[in-house]
Design an enzyme around this catalytic site. Structure first.
Site, PDB file in Angstrom:
ATOM      1  N   ASP A 181       0.821  -1.211   0.000  1.00  0.00           N
ATOM      2  CA  ASP A 181       0.000   0.000   0.000  1.00  0.00           C
ATOM      3  C   ASP A 181       0.853   1.257   0.000  1.00  0.00           C
ATOM      4  O   ASP A 181       0.682   2.151  -0.840  1.00  0.00           O
ATOM      5  CB  ASP A 181      -0.916   0.015   1.231  1.00  0.00           C
ATOM      6  CG  ASP A 181      -2.283  -0.591   0.957  1.00  0.00           C
ATOM      7  OD1 ASP A 181      -2.718  -0.579  -0.212  1.00  0.00           O
ATOM      8  OD2 ASP A 181      -2.916  -1.070   1.895  1.00  0.00           O
TER       9      ASP A 181
ATOM     10  N   GLU B 275      -6.233   6.561   0.244  1.00  0.00           N
ATOM     11  CA  GLU B 275      -6.649   5.675   1.326  1.00  0.00           C
ATOM     12  C   GLU B 275      -5.602   5.633   2.428  1.00  0.00           C
ATOM     13  O   GLU B 275      -5.923   5.545   3.605  1.00  0.00           O
ATOM     14  CB  GLU B 275      -6.890   4.255   0.796  1.00  0.00           C
ATOM     15  CG  GLU B 275      -7.396   3.313   1.878  1.00  0.00           C
ATOM     16  CD  GLU B 275      -7.657   1.913   1.367  1.00  0.00           C
ATOM     17  OE1 GLU B 275      -8.543   1.240   1.914  1.00  0.00           O
ATOM     18  OE2 GLU B 275      -6.963   1.480   0.436  1.00  0.00           O
TER      19      GLU B 275
ATOM     20  N   ASP C 252      -6.322   4.628  -4.547  1.00  0.00           N
ATOM     21  CA  ASP C 252      -6.428   3.413  -3.735  1.00  0.00           C
ATOM     22  C   ASP C 252      -5.338   2.470  -4.230  1.00  0.00           C
ATOM     23  O   ASP C 252      -5.477   1.841  -5.273  1.00  0.00           O
ATOM     24  CB  ASP C 252      -7.806   2.768  -3.887  1.00  0.00           C
ATOM     25  CG  ASP C 252      -8.047   1.672  -2.843  1.00  0.00           C
ATOM     26  OD1 ASP C 252      -7.067   1.243  -2.197  1.00  0.00           O
ATOM     27  OD2 ASP C 252      -9.202   1.248  -2.676  1.00  0.00           O
TER      28      ASP C 252
ATOM     29  N   ILE D  92      -3.944  -0.457  -3.212  1.00  0.00           N
ATOM     30  CA  ILE D  92      -4.285  -1.878  -3.331  1.00  0.00           C
ATOM     31  C   ILE D  92      -5.726  -2.041  -2.887  1.00  0.00           C
ATOM     32  O   ILE D  92      -6.031  -2.110  -1.697  1.00  0.00           O
ATOM     33  CB  ILE D  92      -3.365  -2.792  -2.492  1.00  0.00           C
ATOM     34  CG1 ILE D  92      -1.916  -2.699  -2.956  1.00  0.00           C
ATOM     35  CG2 ILE D  92      -3.839  -4.244  -2.597  1.00  0.00           C
ATOM     36  CD1 ILE D  92      -0.965  -3.608  -2.191  1.00  0.00           C
ATOM     37  N   ASP D  93      -6.630  -2.083  -3.840  1.00  0.00           N
ATOM     38  CA  ASP D  93      -8.037  -2.330  -3.557  1.00  0.00           C
ATOM     39  C   ASP D  93      -8.280  -3.827  -3.677  1.00  0.00           C
ATOM     40  O   ASP D  93      -8.003  -4.418  -4.716  1.00  0.00           O
ATOM     41  CB  ASP D  93      -8.913  -1.569  -4.560  1.00  0.00           C
ATOM     42  CG  ASP D  93     -10.389  -1.759  -4.276  1.00  0.00           C
ATOM     43  OD1 ASP D  93     -10.760  -1.777  -3.097  1.00  0.00           O
ATOM     44  OD2 ASP D  93     -11.171  -1.878  -5.238  1.00  0.00           O
TER      45      ASP D  93
ATOM     46  N   THR E 273      -7.538  -6.274  -0.668  1.00  0.00           N
ATOM     47  CA  THR E 273      -6.328  -6.776  -0.003  1.00  0.00           C
ATOM     48  C   THR E 273      -6.324  -8.296   0.141  1.00  0.00           C
ATOM     49  O   THR E 273      -5.278  -8.932  -0.004  1.00  0.00           O
ATOM     50  CB  THR E 273      -6.178  -6.132   1.388  1.00  0.00           C
ATOM     51  OG1 THR E 273      -7.371  -6.332   2.147  1.00  0.00           O
ATOM     52  CG2 THR E 273      -5.922  -4.641   1.251  1.00  0.00           C
TER      53      THR E 273
ATOM     54  N   ASP F  76     -13.168   4.269  -3.595  1.00  0.00           N
ATOM     55  CA  ASP F  76     -13.701   2.919  -3.807  1.00  0.00           C
ATOM     56  C   ASP F  76     -14.486   2.804  -5.112  1.00  0.00           C
ATOM     57  O   ASP F  76     -14.660   1.690  -5.630  1.00  0.00           O
ATOM     58  CB  ASP F  76     -14.632   2.515  -2.660  1.00  0.00           C
ATOM     59  CG  ASP F  76     -13.899   2.303  -1.347  1.00  0.00           C
ATOM     60  OD1 ASP F  76     -12.750   1.837  -1.386  1.00  0.00           O
ATOM     61  OD2 ASP F  76     -14.490   2.588  -0.290  1.00  0.00           O
TER      62      ASP F  76
END
Length: 380
Positions: free
Chosen positions: A81, A104, A165, A167-168, A170, A312
């Site tokens: 991230d 994020e 974002d 790493i959407d 995880t 998101d």
């Protein structure tokens, strides 16, 4: 900030190339054929290089375990991230120094003395990604200051801002499944550019031999496209027609109301397909799915549902719209990206490949909610 000077001519130099970008882009028509061409180029470069970071983290820390972590808070996801967001933030900050970034991940943890090892690891990974050789569309050498300190902007209306974002999805990332690196540009509460990198998505759904790794790109009024992670082979979306009509939904049960989605799926004769991350938007945009549903999971004790964040859904929403689809909340109202970091009351999200189907889905949701309410109401 950590100073990194790379004189080799094969590397990017976004700072040098974009230092004099005119602010006329703020007043240019949002649907002009030339609108946001520079932003698109920069965003693709940022997402592609961030994907390289996440792939390295997965290969070294998850799959092969050729590297080790000593502290619980230095999980592969944490490292990935921070490093991926550092790459994106660095490129954005050098290209568009006046633009705020809504991310994020904040950088507070990296400034703590106790996280020196984590910070060093993040800097190393980000540096390597920024030193990768150039591909078409990337400019000159890179000589810049690595930026790990952006991402805390509060968002809001009447401004130009980026959402990140890194790493959407995880859990999908950790199990070698679907995850996404997501970036969008919002101007005055409207999403005008979205770029989503999916390292584990097949380049062609029907031909695994073509390999995997795609970047999905959409600019307001200019359509949506898929390119390979290598930067080649642009394909206009949608282009695929599956044998079944799928409803895409979250892989995680706690994120969505699966029983309600099942009622809707049964009524409309849709086949359920669980998937992590905004990769669902990408599959919908290229034609693999017919519907994407995300309904708030039931809560107990009067607890409010999770408030979705703008990062998101902003990149995925414009991707679906520019591919000819439609996205709203579950009541048919437009999504709101100018409220701050969050999106307000969570009524769920409905994305479809066309407008006619969208109306049928919204109606089916209302009937499913009525039935669900009746079943959960005690009989007198």
């Amino acid at each position: 900030m950590f100073k990194l000077l790379h004189p080799a001519s094969k590397h990017l130099n976004i700072q040098a190339h974009f230092r004099y970008i005119p602010r006329r882009l703020l007043s240019m028509s949002l649907t002009s054929p030339d609108a946001f061409s520079v932003e698109k180029q920069v965003a693709i470069a940022a997402v592609r290089r961030a994907c390289l970071v996440t792939c390295t983290v997965f290969n070294q820390l998850v799959r092969d375990r050729t590297d080790t972590l000593e502290k619980e808070d230095e999980s592969p996801v944490t490292v990935g991230d921070y490093a991926a967001q550092a790459v994106i933030n660095t490129i954005l900050r050098n290209a568009f120094p006046e633009d705020p970034i809504v991310g994020e991940e904040g950088a507070d943890a990296l400034r703590q003395v106790s996280n020196t090892r984590l910070r060093e690891r993040v800097v190393s990974l980000a540096t390597n990604a920024l030193q990768e050789d150039l591909i078409d569309g990337e400019k000159a050498q890179w000589g810049l200051v690595l930026n790990t300190n952006e991402g805390n902007d509060k968002g809001g209306p009447n401004k130009r801002m980026w959402t990140v974002d890194p790493i959407d999805g995880t859990k999908g990332f950790l199990r070698g499944g679907q995850y996404a690196v997501c970036l969008s540009l919002i101007v005055n509460s409207q999403v005008v550019l979205g770029v989503i990198g999916c390292p584990n998505i097949q380049i062609h759904p029907a031909n695994p031999d073509e390999g995997k790794g795609c970047i999905f790109v959409a600019v307001r009024g200019q359509g949506a496209f898929q390119i390979a992670l290598s930067g080649t082979g642009a394909i206009k979306l949608p282009y695929f027609l599956p044998e079944k009509s799928y409803v895409l939904q979250s892989e995680e049960l706690k994120h969505t109301n699966i029983p309600l989605i099942r009622r809707v799926s049964d009524e409309l004769h849709l086949t359920e397909w669980g998937m992590d991350s905004q990769a669902k938007y990408c599959c919908l945009a290229r034609g693999e799915g017919a519907v994407y549903l995300r309904m708030p999971a039931s809560t107990v004790g009067g607890k409010r549902p999770y408030e979705e964040r703008i990062w998101d859904h902003a990149p995925g929403s414009i991707l679906v719209e520019e591919a000819g689809g439609k996205i709203t909340d579950s009541e048919g109202a437009p999504l709101r990206f100018g409220l701050g970091r969050g999106m307000g009351e969570n009524r769920g999200f409905v994305a479809t490949v066309d407008e006619e189907l969208h109306g049928r889905v919204v109606s089916a949701i209302k009937r499913a909610q009525f039935t669900e309410h009746a079943e959960n109401t005690p009989q007198r």
